[in-house]
Design an enzyme around this catalytic site. Sequence first.
Site, short mmCIF file in Angstrom:
data_model
loop_
_atom_site.label_atom_id
_atom_site.label_comp_id
_atom_site.label_asym_id
_atom_site.label_seq_id
_atom_site.Cartn_x
_atom_site.Cartn_y
_atom_site.Cartn_z
N ASP A 1 0.72 -1.04 0.05
CA ASP A 1 0.21 0.05 0.05
C ASP A 1 0.90 1.23 0.02
O ASP A 1 1.67 1.39 0.85
CB ASP A 1 -0.86 -0.19 1.29
CG ASP A 1 -1.88 1.06 1.32
OD1 ASP A 1 -3.20 0.97 1.69
OD2 ASP A 1 -1.73 2.29 0.97
N ASP B 1 -3.84 2.58 -5.19
CA ASP B 1 -2.46 2.41 -4.56
C ASP B 1 -1.97 0.96 -3.76
O ASP B 1 -1.33 1.15 -3.06
CB ASP B 1 -2.24 3.68 -3.74
CG ASP B 1 -2.78 3.56 -2.36
OD1 ASP B 1 -3.89 2.81 -2.15
OD2 ASP B 1 -2.19 4.15 -1.40
N GLU B 2 -2.92 0.00 -3.99
CA GLU B 2 -2.49 -1.32 -3.40
C GLU B 2 -2.80 -2.37 -4.21
O GLU B 2 -3.73 -2.40 -5.20
CB GLU B 2 -3.63 -1.62 -2.36
CG GLU B 2 -4.57 -0.76 -1.53
CD GLU B 2 -5.74 -1.23 -0.97
OE1 GLU B 2 -5.66 -2.07 -0.20
OE2 GLU B 2 -6.75 -0.58 -0.92
#
Length: 383
Positions: A8, A114-115
Amino acid sequence: MRIIAHLDMDAFYAAVEEQRDPSLRGRPVVIGADPKDGKGRGVVATCSYAARKYGIRSAMPITRAWRLAEAARRRGEPATLFLRGDHALYRQVSARIMALVALQADAFEEASIDEAYLDLSSLPDFEAAEASIRAMKALIREREGLTCSAGIGPNKLIAKIASDFRKPDGLTVITHDHVQAFLDPLSIRVIPGIGPKTAAFLRARGIATVADLRLVDSTQLVEWLGKWGHDLHARARGISESPVSNDWERKSVGEQETFEQDTLDRTFVLERARVMASHVFERMRADGFHGFRTATITVRFENFVTLSRSLTARSVVLTPDALIERVEQLFAPFFDERENPRGRRIRLIGVRVEKLARASDAPAITSSASAPRADGESSPPTS
Ligand code: DCP
Ligand code: MG
């Protein structure tokens, strides 16, 4: 035995802005709506860790963030920079990072902008997985100048909780025999799916930590929470079988906009909706999909009651005009007694496409929609 990692990015949008303009590094930076000297509308998307020291958080009303920033400034602390954000840039950076990361895993899943989850089960042990993730973090830092936090565990649930355990730039490894000791002292809020409402409900019943939750039997949880209680019972034990798979890839593309002022101006709202629909269609194409089957709109009224309505076509819809047509059709009832008998003004609208199709999927035609379906969503904001 599975070895799963979760990555993340740290303060993702803010970190990208700091990378683009190094003079921002270490400063309080907030990405989100325009605060307009405390009179702005909308929310914080994210903020840098320096801004988090002031108490600013994702999803907080921008006016509240502005007041916290002002209070800090009056205490003599550094001034906060508010930026609107450059989503096209964030998507580009995200795509580059995902491409880097995907190469290193047996299976890969993009969980959000974003992960990502990685299946590293073909590695000999957790130590090898840790070395691999360390190398990956170094590579992302070298190529993009960005840090991320990572977790490694026997499944996606533990990997996700572990990646959140130490931030920023953390790496937490939880092997099988340490799962329960790791989870037990943590707040129930770390469990994905337990939001503020469920947490408050459980806390009112004396359940604050995962250890507390583990003592509640599944019948009780099901009685309180319905079918989800079963899943929660397993999660409290760190059990999760869900595979790392890109079949779960992003199933929708959408946008929302909070208006400057609540309005019932039909011309204005429909024009905003059309612009949004074109933009959403463009983004869907940029993401490699050629069409969609479901178009969904969201309307939030001035009193925060929020409704979603969708139209699902029998075959794939291929043109932006066909999306605009559907969006107009879905919004129409919100200007009369059908969906808006009290004539409430509209605060926010959203447009989303779902059931996305790639060119290789089933053949497509451009027309034929079924009747609108009410999703029945009707709730006050959760924050
Ligand atoms: N985001 C958003 N609105 C939210 C939450 C997040 O627009 N309510 C966006 C901005 C974030 C990005 O998604 O940069 C990733 O979300 P995260 O929850 O991972 O938050 P950050 O990466 O910003 O911070 P953290 O370091 O806590 O991961
Ligand atoms: Mg993040």
